[in-house]
Scaffold this motif. Structure first.
Motif, PDB file in Angstrom:
ATOM      1  N   HIS A  90      36.596  51.400  54.112  1.00  0.00           N
ATOM      2  CA  HIS A  90      37.502  52.104  54.972  1.00  0.00           C
ATOM      3  C   HIS A  90      37.370  53.752  54.429  1.00  0.00           C
ATOM      4  O   HIS A  90      37.481  54.668  55.269  1.00  0.00           O
ATOM      5  CB  HIS A  90      38.932  51.653  54.609  1.00  0.00           C
ATOM      6  CG  HIS A  90      39.793  52.420  55.311  1.00  0.00           C
ATOM      7  ND1 HIS A  90      40.286  52.626  56.867  1.00  0.00           N
ATOM      8  CD2 HIS A  90      40.859  53.312  54.791  1.00  0.00           C
ATOM      9  CE1 HIS A  90      41.118  53.276  56.974  1.00  0.00           C
ATOM     10  NE2 HIS A  90      41.485  53.739  55.863  1.00  0.00           N
ATOM     11  N   VAL A  91      37.286  53.897  53.090  1.00  0.00           N
ATOM     12  CA  VAL A  91      36.873  55.323  52.364  1.00  0.00           C
ATOM     13  C   VAL A  91      35.947  55.879  53.154  1.00  0.00           C
ATOM     14  O   VAL A  91      35.833  57.037  53.496  1.00  0.00           O
ATOM     15  CB  VAL A  91      37.050  55.179  50.848  1.00  0.00           C
ATOM     16  CG1 VAL A  91      36.715  56.595  50.586  1.00  0.00           C
ATOM     17  CG2 VAL A  91      38.393  54.874  50.523  1.00  0.00           C
ATOM     18  N   LEU A  92      34.608  54.999  53.179  1.00  0.00           N
ATOM     19  CA  LEU A  92      33.500  55.723  53.624  1.00  0.00           C
ATOM     20  C   LEU A  92      33.481  56.224  55.129  1.00  0.00           C
ATOM     21  O   LEU A  92      33.087  57.183  55.664  1.00  0.00           O
ATOM     22  CB  LEU A  92      32.351  54.822  53.297  1.00  0.00           C
ATOM     23  CG  LEU A  92      31.945  54.601  51.928  1.00  0.00           C
ATOM     24  CD1 LEU A  92      30.788  53.568  51.958  1.00  0.00           C
ATOM     25  CD2 LEU A  92      31.366  55.775  51.162  1.00  0.00           C
ATOM     26  N   GLN A  93      34.325  55.345  55.906  1.00  0.00           N
ATOM     27  CA  GLN A  93      34.518  55.529  57.085  1.00  0.00           C
ATOM     28  C   GLN A  93      35.300  56.914  57.406  1.00  0.00           C
ATOM     29  O   GLN A  93      34.947  57.583  58.352  1.00  0.00           O
ATOM     30  CB  GLN A  93      35.192  54.380  58.096  1.00  0.00           C
ATOM     31  CG  GLN A  93      34.292  53.195  58.324  1.00  0.00           C
ATOM     32  CD  GLN A  93      34.743  52.003  58.839  1.00  0.00           C
ATOM     33  OE1 GLN A  93      36.128  51.973  59.082  1.00  0.00           O
ATOM     34  NE2 GLN A  93      34.132  51.075  59.125  1.00  0.00           N
ATOM     35  N   GLN A  94      36.420  56.954  56.694  1.00  0.00           N
ATOM     36  CA  GLN A  94      37.182  58.233  56.671  1.00  0.00           C
ATOM     37  C   GLN A  94      36.307  59.203  56.266  1.00  0.00           C
ATOM     38  O   GLN A  94      36.572  60.507  57.150  1.00  0.00           O
ATOM     39  CB  GLN A  94      38.433  58.037  55.832  1.00  0.00           C
ATOM     40  CG  GLN A  94      39.220  56.938  56.218  1.00  0.00           C
ATOM     41  CD  GLN A  94      40.043  57.467  57.442  1.00  0.00           C
ATOM     42  OE1 GLN A  94      40.247  58.348  57.786  1.00  0.00           O
ATOM     43  NE2 GLN A  94      40.358  56.091  58.326  1.00  0.00           N
ATOM     44  N   ILE A  95      35.487  59.304  55.452  1.00  0.00           N
ATOM     45  CA  ILE A  95      34.642  60.452  55.053  1.00  0.00           C
ATOM     46  C   ILE A  95      33.840  60.781  56.114  1.00  0.00           C
ATOM     47  O   ILE A  95      33.528  61.951  56.452  1.00  0.00           O
ATOM     48  CB  ILE A  95      33.991  60.354  53.606  1.00  0.00           C
ATOM     49  CG1 ILE A  95      35.021  60.214  52.453  1.00  0.00           C
ATOM     50  CG2 ILE A  95      32.929  61.113  53.435  1.00  0.00           C
ATOM     51  CD1 ILE A  95      34.434  59.502  51.136  1.00  0.00           C
ATOM     52  N   GLN A  96      33.181  59.743  56.762  1.00  0.00           N
ATOM     53  CA  GLN A  96      32.366  60.087  57.745  1.00  0.00           C
ATOM     54  C   GLN A  96      33.035  60.673  59.009  1.00  0.00           C
ATOM     55  O   GLN A  96      32.332  61.698  59.637  1.00  0.00           O
ATOM     56  CB  GLN A  96      31.547  58.866  58.251  1.00  0.00           C
ATOM     57  CG  GLN A  96      30.516  58.992  59.212  1.00  0.00           C
ATOM     58  CD  GLN A  96      29.593  57.777  59.551  1.00  0.00           C
ATOM     59  OE1 GLN A  96      30.358  56.587  59.357  1.00  0.00           O
ATOM     60  NE2 GLN A  96      28.389  57.723  60.036  1.00  0.00           N
ATOM     61  N   GLN A  97      34.153  60.171  59.349  1.00  0.00           N
ATOM     62  CA  GLN A  97      34.931  60.670  60.542  1.00  0.00           C
ATOM     63  C   GLN A  97      35.332  62.127  60.273  1.00  0.00           C
ATOM     64  O   GLN A  97      35.353  63.322  60.950  1.00  0.00           O
ATOM     65  CB  GLN A  97      36.114  59.997  60.785  1.00  0.00           C
ATOM     66  CG  GLN A  97      35.834  58.630  61.494  1.00  0.00           C
ATOM     67  CD  GLN A  97      37.109  57.751  61.570  1.00  0.00           C
ATOM     68  OE1 GLN A  97      38.089  58.070  61.215  1.00  0.00           O
ATOM     69  NE2 GLN A  97      36.831  56.491  62.090  1.00  0.00           N
TER      70      GLN A  97
END
Length: 67
Positions: free
Chosen positions: A56-63
């Motif tokens: 979830h954290v990695l997806q937020q950073i990517q977004q």
């Protein structure tokens, strides 16, 4: 008449520590890992990590970076 002084054999100044601190290696490794996971895409991080919080954290950073 003053006495001649011999040149110092030390190549560094006194008190200068030539050893690297622990974070001098840890920070580039962590940055490379995060960037590699971002490039790999969120679909591939499930196979690597398995932890939904990390995904979830990695997806937020990517977004955030893709804006």
């Amino acid at each position: 008449m003053s006495a001649r002084t011999h040149p110092s054999t030390r190549s560094t100044a006194p008190g200068l520590d030539t050893r690297l601190p622990w974070w001098a290696l840890a920070l580039p490794v962590a940055a490379f890992t995060v960037l590699f996971l971002l490039i790999a895409g969120p679909g591939k991080t499930h196979a690597i990590g398995g932890d939904p919080a990390v995904d979830h954290v990695l997806q937020q950073i990517q977004q955030t970076l893709s804006l």
